[in-house]
Design an enzyme around this catalytic site. Structure first.
Site: not given
Ligand code: EPU
Length: 429
Positions: A22-23, A99, A123, A318
């Site tokens: 998915k990601n 998101r 979230d 995850d």
């Molecule tokens: N964060 C910030 N500012 C930002 C971006 C992130 O403070 O601008 C913080 C977040 O609040 C969090 C941490 O950084 O505390 C990690 O966030 P990250 O940006 O790495 O996560 P994401 O890119 O939003 C992706 C996956 C998630 C997975 C995380 C961690 C996708 C669509 N989502 O999220 O997957 O948990 O990386 O590996 O790629 C899922 O599949 O259910 C899922 C939530």
């Protein structure tokens, strides 16, 4: 069909596929916006989040269609037709539902010099800001303001103005921020260097796909990515196959740990799962590479271990709900530390309703293993926790009814059917 009905069953045996991640698939779909023409993606899972991303691309002016299923029963290829002229906006109704829609921001700024993307809210597992995305894109020259709940970005001097390659240093290796800046940088003028980039296999997959479209990227999958911007990209000449889903694979390994048995996940990649495979081994699930795929096997009671989540290649957040569920019935006490998302322990209340002995304190959970859980009506608070509750039901006496199945459908093609094909007693109602 909003519920999973789960009863304890036999040990699991059989062979399954994890399917495309998915990601990665969601980002590859967004990347199709970077070049007009017809893009073909293979192995894109049939999940709700992909449907939502298709709607996002539709709102932007692209057409997304799925070809008939492959002969092996896998999902047919996904075709994205990207027009020359795009509508550079992702509306709130869609971003609110998913998101990850925020990953169209980078491609739209690169292609159109402007983008209006609704600000994603929090979230179920905590606040999810986008400041790192905006910092990265601002470093390349974009300007942002927040207007009526939208992030409105533009490249000064547009139309016609382009982002400019720069050194971007992330304060944290955010996964989707890396995706966004990478997709913006491929069409920027000059060279971009992303320091402290996310190293997830899905980032490397996105870079490989962009490479097939003509982008020049070095170092994806490491914490330093270099991108030489191009004037234009073109659709990849061949269908591009999405990398297998490591979180779905880990879900299946955890299921084997809980129910016992032996299962092969044909397409799982051990090189993408080093840490979780090591943790699974310590807990009592042996995962081995075989010619058929990754074989997971478990017998007898699981053992408690401590777990701390970290950015890749650490143990991903995850995986945590599955690991916590295993610890709930393991021998001993495990301490689990969540380092990424503040609210990602909320499902523990549901596990407690099933008789689990878990105490949470801020970012930590102390899990004391009990012999058996007890079936109960529970609610899936989010995608991965929802799947973990289904797994918990497999080792709980009586019936477990997991409502909020829609969360689980966001990321699993048909979890009940997959588990049933291995011998579990899981149905939908
Ligand atoms: N964060 C910030 N500012 C930002 C971006 C992130 O403070 O601008 C913080 C977040 O609040 C969090 C941490 O950084 O505390 C990690 O966030 P990250 O940006 O790495 O996560 P994401 O890119 O939003 C992706 C996956 C998630 C997975 C995380 C961690 C996708 C669509 N989502 O999220 O997957 O948990 O990386 O590996 O790629 C899922 O599949 O259910 C899922 C939530």
């Amino acid at each position: 069909m909003d519920r999973f009905i789960v009863r304890p069953g036999a040990q699991l045996h059989g062979t399954v596929r994890a399917g495309g991640a998915k990601n990665s698939a969601l980002k590859l779909m967004a990347a199709c916006l970077l070049a007009p023409g017809r893009h073909v993606l293979a192995g894109v899972p049939r999940i709700v989040d992909v449907d939502i991303m298709a709607e996002v691309l539709g709102a932007i002016g692209a057409r997304v269609a799925r070809r008939p299923d492959a002969p092996d029963g896998g999902p047919g290829e996904l075709v994205v037709e990207t027009p020359e002229a795009l509508v550079p906006a992702a509306p709130y109704e869609l971003v609110e539902r998913m998101r990850a829609s925020v990953v169209v921001l980078g491609p739209l700024l690169a292609r159109c010099g402007q983008a209006t993307v609704a600000l994603p809210g929090g979230d179920d597992f905590g606040s999810r800001p986008v400041d790192i995305h905006l910092h990265g894109l601002s470093t390349l020259g974009a300007e942002f303001e927040t207007v009526h709940g939208n992030v409105v970005g533009r490249v000064p001097g547009a139309p016609g103005a382009r982002l400019v390659g720069q050194r971007v240093v992330f304060e944290y290796p955010s996964h989707t921020a890396t995706d966004n800046v990478l997709m913006a940088a491929v069409l920027a003028k000059g060279t971009t260097v992303i320091e402290n980039a996310a190293r997830e296999p899905e980032v490397a997959d996105l870079a490989a796909f962009l490479g097939r479209m003509g982008a020049r990227i070095r170092g994806a999958g490491t914490s330093r990515i270099e991108v030489d911007g191009c004037d234009e990209l073109r659709p990849a000449p061949e269908p591009y196959r999405v990398v297998p889903d490591r979180v779905v694979s880990a879900t299946l390994f955890a299921a084997v740990g809980l129910a016992g048995g032996e299962v092969v996940v044909e397409d799982a990649r051990i090189d993408h799962m080093d840490m979780v495979v090591r943790k699974m081994g310590e807990i009592g699930v042996a995962v081995l590479q075989t010619p058929e795929g990754l074989r997971a096997s478990a017998q007898g009671r699981l053992h408690s271990v401590d777990v701390a989540t970290l950015p890749y290649p650490g143990v991903a957040t995850d995986y945590k709900p599955f690991l916590v569920t295993m610890l709930c019935v393991a021998d001993g006490v495990g301490i689990v530390t969540e380092n990424l998302f503040s609210g990602r322990f909320r499902y523990v209340d549901e596990l407690r309703r099933m008789g689990a002995d878990v105490r949470t304190e801020g970012h930590h959970a102390v899990v004391r293993g009990v012999r058996r859980l007890s079936g109960a009506p529970v609610r899936a608070p989010d995608l991965r926790a929802g799947a973990a509750l289904v797994l918990a039901g497999m080792v709980a006496e009586g019936e477990t009814v997991v409502s909020g199945a829609g969360h689980i459908d966001r990321g699993y093609e048909d979890l009940a059917a997959t588990l049933r094909s291995l011998g579990a007693d899981v149905t939908r109602a």
